[in-house]
Design a protein around this motif. Structure first.
Motif, mmCIF file in Angstrom:
data_model
loop_
_atom_site.group_PDB
_atom_site.id
_atom_site.type_symbol
_atom_site.label_atom_id
_atom_site.label_comp_id
_atom_site.label_asym_id
_atom_site.label_seq_id
_atom_site.Cartn_x
_atom_site.Cartn_y
_atom_site.Cartn_z
ATOM 1 N N VAL A 1 0.870 -1.174 0.000
ATOM 2 C CA VAL A 1 0.000 0.000 0.000
ATOM 3 C C VAL A 1 0.909 1.226 0.000
ATOM 4 N N HIS A 2 0.772 2.054 -1.036
ATOM 5 C CA HIS A 2 1.673 3.193 -1.190
ATOM 6 C C HIS A 2 0.938 4.516 -1.326
ATOM 7 N N ALA A 3 -0.402 4.489 -1.299
ATOM 8 C CA ALA A 3 -1.161 5.717 -1.520
ATOM 9 C C ALA A 3 -2.417 5.721 -0.659
ATOM 10 N N GLU A 4 -2.903 6.931 -0.377
ATOM 11 C CA GLU A 4 -4.077 7.078 0.485
ATOM 12 C C GLU A 4 -5.297 6.396 -0.114
ATOM 13 N N TRP A 5 -5.441 6.439 -1.456
ATOM 14 C CA TRP A 5 -6.622 5.843 -2.076
ATOM 15 C C TRP A 5 -6.637 4.327 -1.897
ATOM 16 N N GLN A 6 -5.465 3.715 -1.886
ATOM 17 C CA GLN A 6 -5.400 2.275 -1.626
ATOM 18 C C GLN A 6 -5.777 1.974 -0.176
ATOM 19 N N LEU A 7 -5.271 2.800 0.710
ATOM 20 C CA LEU A 7 -5.580 2.628 2.128
ATOM 21 C C LEU A 7 -7.084 2.726 2.356
ATOM 22 N N ALA A 8 -7.711 3.707 1.744
ATOM 23 C CA ALA A 8 -9.154 3.897 1.913
ATOM 24 C C ALA A 8 -9.944 2.707 1.369
ATOM 25 N N ILE A 9 -9.516 2.148 0.244
ATOM 26 C CA ILE A 9 -10.205 0.986 -0.319
ATOM 27 C C ILE A 9 -10.128 -0.199 0.627
ATOM 28 N N ILE A 10 -8.958 -0.415 1.229
ATOM 29 C CA ILE A 10 -8.826 -1.516 2.190
ATOM 30 C C ILE A 10 -9.731 -1.296 3.392
ATOM 31 N N GLU A 11 -9.776 -0.072 3.886
ATOM 32 C CA GLU A 11 -10.638 0.217 5.047
ATOM 33 C C GLU A 11 -12.106 -0.071 4.749
ATOM 34 N N GLN A 12 -12.532 0.176 3.533
ATOM 35 C CA GLN A 12 -13.950 0.048 3.177
ATOM 36 C C GLN A 12 -14.318 -1.325 2.623
ATOM 37 N N ALA A 13 -13.325 -2.189 2.432
ATOM 38 C CA ALA A 13 -13.572 -3.478 1.781
ATOM 39 C C ALA A 13 -14.326 -4.429 2.699
ATOM 40 N N HIS A 14 -15.017 -5.368 2.087
ATOM 41 C CA HIS A 14 -15.694 -6.438 2.823
ATOM 42 C C HIS A 14 -14.957 -7.739 2.513
ATOM 43 N N LEU A 15 -14.063 -8.116 3.406
ATOM 44 C CA LEU A 15 -13.208 -9.283 3.203
ATOM 45 C C LEU A 15 -13.581 -10.384 4.193
ATOM 46 N N THR A 16 -13.325 -11.618 3.781
ATOM 47 C CA THR A 16 -13.592 -12.742 4.681
ATOM 48 C C THR A 16 -12.397 -13.051 5.568
ATOM 49 N N ARG A 17 -11.230 -12.579 5.159
ATOM 50 C CA ARG A 17 -10.048 -12.724 6.009
ATOM 51 C C ARG A 17 -9.132 -11.529 5.783
ATOM 52 N N PRO A 18 -8.416 -11.115 6.797
ATOM 53 C CA PRO A 18 -7.597 -9.901 6.682
ATOM 54 C C PRO A 18 -6.339 -10.132 5.854
ATOM 55 N N LEU A 19 -5.778 -9.018 5.367
ATOM 56 C CA LEU A 19 -4.629 -9.045 4.467
ATOM 57 C C LEU A 19 -3.317 -8.793 5.209
ATOM 58 N N THR A 20 -2.235 -9.272 4.604
ATOM 59 C CA THR A 20 -0.898 -8.841 5.002
ATOM 60 C C THR A 20 -0.521 -7.676 4.094
ATOM 61 N N VAL A 21 -0.220 -6.542 4.703
ATOM 62 C CA VAL A 21 0.040 -5.302 3.965
ATOM 63 C C VAL A 21 1.488 -4.871 4.181
ATOM 64 N N TRP A 22 2.129 -4.464 3.101
ATOM 65 C CA TRP A 22 3.450 -3.855 3.162
ATOM 66 C C TRP A 22 3.254 -2.355 2.933
ATOM 67 N N LEU A 23 3.499 -1.570 3.967
ATOM 68 C CA LEU A 23 3.228 -0.134 3.915
ATOM 69 C C LEU A 23 4.480 0.610 3.458
ATOM 70 N N LYS A 24 4.370 1.281 2.318
ATOM 71 C CA LYS A 24 5.549 1.893 1.710
ATOM 72 C C LYS A 24 5.682 3.359 2.075
ATOM 73 N N MET A 25 6.890 3.705 2.459
ATOM 74 C CA MET A 25 7.222 5.102 2.744
ATOM 75 C C MET A 25 8.095 5.658 1.633
ATOM 76 N N ASP A 26 7.828 6.879 1.221
ATOM 77 C CA ASP A 26 8.686 7.595 0.286
ATOM 78 C C ASP A 26 9.759 8.304 1.097
ATOM 79 N N SER A 27 10.933 7.677 1.160
ATOM 80 C CA SER A 27 12.032 8.256 1.933
ATOM 81 C C SER A 27 12.997 9.049 1.061
#
Length: 354
Positions: free
Chosen positions: A99-125
């Motif tokens: 997940v590298h952008a706010e829009w992706q984060l928002a989609i995950i928050e709003q999703a209806h999933l049967t099991r949770p995801l493993t997320v790699w959160l990317k920082m622009d350093s």
């Protein structure tokens, strides 16, 4: 059949992964995006399946190809998803997602999933392609942490100049990443190939070796021994005896400075050999080094056989591999080995056993 082919040494690939793993602090993802840098993603993943801690690809399509081939290890989508409807396939195929952008984060928050995801959160350093800026990073992590759709989080970033040993950028990026993630209890992934090779004080829980798996050296002068995996080969299909002063190829870019014996090779830019490789670029004929002459054509190129009287029609030619380093060819052509490998096409790929 046209003799152009790419020989893929899967034992060398396994050796290179093991060297990369030794350089890693803990686990190492084998990066097989872009069809394993032109080597064949499925074949390479199968060759590493008993060694690799996981694999990394660019996108869902590449991951599904591996899953359909029976690859069961973790697979990370380095570009994440591109639309909300991909989440169902990500969940169904047990894929890990950047997940590298706010829009992706928002989609995950709003999703209806049967099991949770493993997320790699990317920082622009400091790479400034994708990722959350340092001042946004902790808040993004907290939102994922609070979401019922997220099972675990890996913190990640990517170095822009780790292949430049005289540059302070890598240490600056690393410090920024450390500061932004301080106090967050989560595994991290920050080391790419050049960081593994050249920055030993920087280590992460998950490293991401890519080009070193395929035998290219991302940092000149390194003591690490990575074996070439691809040998790009063909044969001499014609021989020309030319006197002094004759032009060779399109544009007359090469004019003979002596009586010259010229071999024509079934290999060109349509196969992925770089069109802008100049006269003098090294080539091997029957194990003896010689040089490219004139411009590379779509299907053919010319090499100097003047000092190789034994070479003739049918002689074996290696464009890069064991005798000629792909890094040499890339340097001559003003590009990088990554591009050369990824551009290989049309030629038959042949795999060695492992």
């Amino acid at each position: 059949m046209r003799p152009a082919r790419a020989l893929i040494d899967l034992q060398a690939l396994r050796h290179n992964y093991q060297v990369a793993k030794q350089l890693s602090a803990d686990k190492a993802l084998a990066v097989v995006k872009a069809d394993a840098y032109g080597h064949g993603a499925v074949a390479c993943a199968k060759a590493l399946v008993d060694l690799a801690d996981g694999f990394a690809v660019a996108c869902l399509e590449e991951a599904l190809e591996l899953r359909m081939a029976g690859i069961a290890q973790p697979i990370v989508l380095l570009e994440g998803f591109f639309s909300a409807d991909e989440l169902a396939l990500i969940e169904a195929n047990d894929l890990w997602c950047v997940v590298h952008a706010e829009w992706q984060l928002a989609i995950i928050e709003q999703a209806h999933l049967t099991r949770p995801l493993t997320v790699w959160l990317k920082m622009d350093s400091g790479m400034h392609r994708v990722g959350f800026f340092a001042h946004e990073y902790r808040a993004a992590w907290q939102r994922l942490q609070d979401s019922n759709n997220v099972a675990s989080i890996v913190l990640m970033s990517h170095f822009a100049r780790a292949d430049e040993l005289d540059c302070t950028s890598t240490d600056e990026q690393y410090q920024l990443f450390q500061d932004a993630s301080a106090g967050i209890d989560a595994p991290i992934s920050i080391c790419n190939s050049p960081a593994l090779v050249a920055w030993p004080h920087i280590r992460s829980d998950w490293s991401r070796p890519g080009i070193i798996l395929y035998g290219s050296q991302p940092v000149p002068g390194s003591e690490q021994q990575f074996l070439p995996v691809m040998s790009l080969q063909s044969k001499i299909i014609a021989v020309r005896e030319l006197p002094l002063g004759e032009a060779i190829g399109y544009g007359a870019q090469c004019v003979t400075s002596r009586a010259t014996r010229v071999g024509i090779v079934a290999m060109g830019y349509a196969d992925g050999y770089p069109r802008h490789a100049p006269t003098g670029t090294p080539v091997s004929v029957e194990g003896c080094r010689t040089q490219l002459l004139g411009r590379v054509s779509m299907d053919m190129l010319a090499v100097d056989l003047t000092d190789l009287p034994h070479a003739d029609v049918g002689s074996a030619v290696e464009l890069w591999g064991q005798s000629v380093s792909i890094d040499e060819v890339a340097a001559c052509a003003g590009t990088i080995s990554y591009q050369l490998l990824c551009n290989v096409k049309r030629v038959v790929r042949e795999y060695s056993p492992y």
